[in-house]
Motif scaffolding. Sequence first.
Motif, PDB file in Angstrom:
ATOM      1  N   GLN A 147       0.845  -1.189   0.000  1.00  0.00           N
ATOM      2  CA  GLN A 147       0.000   0.000   0.000  1.00  0.00           C
ATOM      3  C   GLN A 147       0.881   1.240   0.000  1.00  0.00           C
ATOM      4  O   GLN A 147       1.852   1.335   0.755  1.00  0.00           O
ATOM      5  CB  GLN A 147      -0.930   0.015   1.216  1.00  0.00           C
ATOM      6  N   TYR A 148       0.529   2.199  -0.869  1.00  0.00           N
ATOM      7  CA  TYR A 148       1.327   3.413  -1.023  1.00  0.00           C
ATOM      8  C   TYR A 148       0.528   4.604  -0.498  1.00  0.00           C
ATOM      9  O   TYR A 148      -0.682   4.712  -0.732  1.00  0.00           O
ATOM     10  CB  TYR A 148       1.704   3.615  -2.490  1.00  0.00           C
ATOM     11  N   ILE A 149       1.229   5.489   0.205  1.00  0.00           N
ATOM     12  CA  ILE A 149       0.573   6.606   0.880  1.00  0.00           C
ATOM     13  C   ILE A 149       1.104   7.938   0.353  1.00  0.00           C
ATOM     14  O   ILE A 149       2.313   8.169   0.316  1.00  0.00           O
ATOM     15  CB  ILE A 149       0.806   6.542   2.404  1.00  0.00           C
ATOM     16  N   LEU A 150       0.169   8.803  -0.045  1.00  0.00           N
ATOM     17  CA  LEU A 150       0.495  10.174  -0.429  1.00  0.00           C
ATOM     18  C   LEU A 150       0.049  11.089   0.703  1.00  0.00           C
ATOM     19  O   LEU A 150      -1.118  11.082   1.096  1.00  0.00           O
ATOM     20  CB  LEU A 150      -0.220  10.559  -1.729  1.00  0.00           C
ATOM     21  N   SER A 151       0.981  11.854   1.225  1.00  0.00           N
ATOM     22  CA  SER A 151       0.685  12.719   2.365  1.00  0.00           C
ATOM     23  C   SER A 151       0.039  14.026   1.921  1.00  0.00           C
ATOM     24  O   SER A 151       0.261  14.513   0.811  1.00  0.00           O
ATOM     25  CB  SER A 151       1.973  13.012   3.138  1.00  0.00           C
ATOM     26  N   ARG A 152      -0.724  14.601   2.825  1.00  0.00           N
ATOM     27  CA  ARG A 152      -1.339  15.902   2.577  1.00  0.00           C
ATOM     28  C   ARG A 152      -0.329  17.032   2.780  1.00  0.00           C
ATOM     29  O   ARG A 152      -0.566  18.169   2.390  1.00  0.00           O
ATOM     30  CB  ARG A 152      -2.529  16.088   3.528  1.00  0.00           C
ATOM     31  N   ASN A 153       0.808  16.721   3.393  1.00  0.00           N
ATOM     32  CA  ASN A 153       1.790  17.741   3.743  1.00  0.00           C
ATOM     33  C   ASN A 153       2.931  17.803   2.729  1.00  0.00           C
ATOM     34  O   ASN A 153       3.299  16.791   2.124  1.00  0.00           O
ATOM     35  CB  ASN A 153       2.373  17.460   5.132  1.00  0.00           C
ATOM     36  N   GLY A 154       3.503  19.000   2.575  1.00  0.00           N
ATOM     37  CA  GLY A 154       4.685  19.173   1.740  1.00  0.00           C
ATOM     38  C   GLY A 154       4.459  18.728   0.307  1.00  0.00           C
ATOM     39  O   GLY A 154       3.431  19.010  -0.307  1.00  0.00           O
ATOM     40  N   ASN A 155       5.443  17.998  -0.224  1.00  0.00           N
ATOM     41  CA  ASN A 155       5.340  17.531  -1.611  1.00  0.00           C
ATOM     42  C   ASN A 155       4.565  16.225  -1.731  1.00  0.00           C
ATOM     43  O   ASN A 155       4.405  15.695  -2.832  1.00  0.00           O
ATOM     44  CB  ASN A 155       6.733  17.382  -2.226  1.00  0.00           C
ATOM     45  N   GLY A 156       4.099  15.703  -0.604  1.00  0.00           N
ATOM     46  CA  GLY A 156       3.289  14.491  -0.632  1.00  0.00           C
ATOM     47  C   GLY A 156       4.006  13.242  -0.166  1.00  0.00           C
ATOM     48  O   GLY A 156       3.375  12.188  -0.008  1.00  0.00           O
ATOM     49  N   ALA A 157       5.323  13.334   0.046  1.00  0.00           N
ATOM     50  CA  ALA A 157       6.075  12.166   0.508  1.00  0.00           C
ATOM     51  C   ALA A 157       5.675  11.852   1.948  1.00  0.00           C
ATOM     52  O   ALA A 157       5.848  12.676   2.845  1.00  0.00           O
ATOM     53  CB  ALA A 157       7.573  12.427   0.407  1.00  0.00           C
ATOM     54  N   ALA A 158       5.136  10.673   2.166  1.00  0.00           N
ATOM     55  CA  ALA A 158       4.666  10.297   3.502  1.00  0.00           C
ATOM     56  C   ALA A 158       5.842  10.003   4.424  1.00  0.00           C
ATOM     57  O   ALA A 158       6.819   9.363   4.026  1.00  0.00           O
ATOM     58  CB  ALA A 158       3.752   9.083   3.410  1.00  0.00           C
TER      59      ALA A 158
END
Length: 286
Positions: A147-158
Amino acid sequence: MSQIDLSQLPAPEIVQQLDAVSVRTRMLNRYAELQQVDSPKPGDPLYFAFSSMAEEVTRARQEFQDISLGNMVAFSTGNNLQQLGALRPVEKYDSETDEQFRRRVQMAPEGFSTAGAEGAYLFHALNADENVLDTSVDSPEEVIVNQYILSRNGNGAASDELCRTVYEYVSQAMKRPLSDKYTVFPATIIPYRIEAELEMLSGPGEEQTIAEAEKRLTELVSQTHILGGTVSLSALSGAIHIKDVDGDAVFQPVIDVNLIEPQSKIVCNKSQAPFCTGIVVRRKGE
């Protein structure tokens, strides 16, 4: 998992929408029938009274139509959408837009099952933490689930912490099959930059046109900042090829667009997400 795009669904006609003229005609004809008189003509006070009533009937039918649509996930917004989410139950994050929350509400039935199906893995991960902007699932081999996660913060790197939070949440009893070999990874971020020149005639509205172009690009960048996102050159050029804009502001129509960056289409796989590092729009020749 393929979801129905709710934004593409046509609005159902809960109440038949009639124009005021046809409503007035029906009222006048009915009045003449009941009173056994000729139908009132323009200039007659009754004619104006029925015209006013017809406008109110038309307005009421439209208001009822709008209120009814507000009770549907596809068209609801704000507090109405949150109330619909509470029936699932799904709670809106403070940082979520209505569209992002709508997606989770739509996916809620997937969570009624353990995370064996792709949709269930997606739903549980999105509910694991407010900072999960997007997620995807891949199973390269039997019982292996990545499972891959895109973060809401910064550039999206979780961050490692966010990935661990998702792993622990989804791994709770009754949330996924114990036989799955489950791993959570941060999304791979694909950076790109947008630089464009607009060919316009000299005159008033140049600054407004450039500002509108930057606004449209910002919206497009946000929409494509997802796992598996695609940034096409035609979409970028089309967004800023401004011909006309609603409103009172003066705009200078764009004759042509010279897209300098990116130089090629950006296509991401399920573990990748595009991220725009900057937007530069200027008048050609400057």
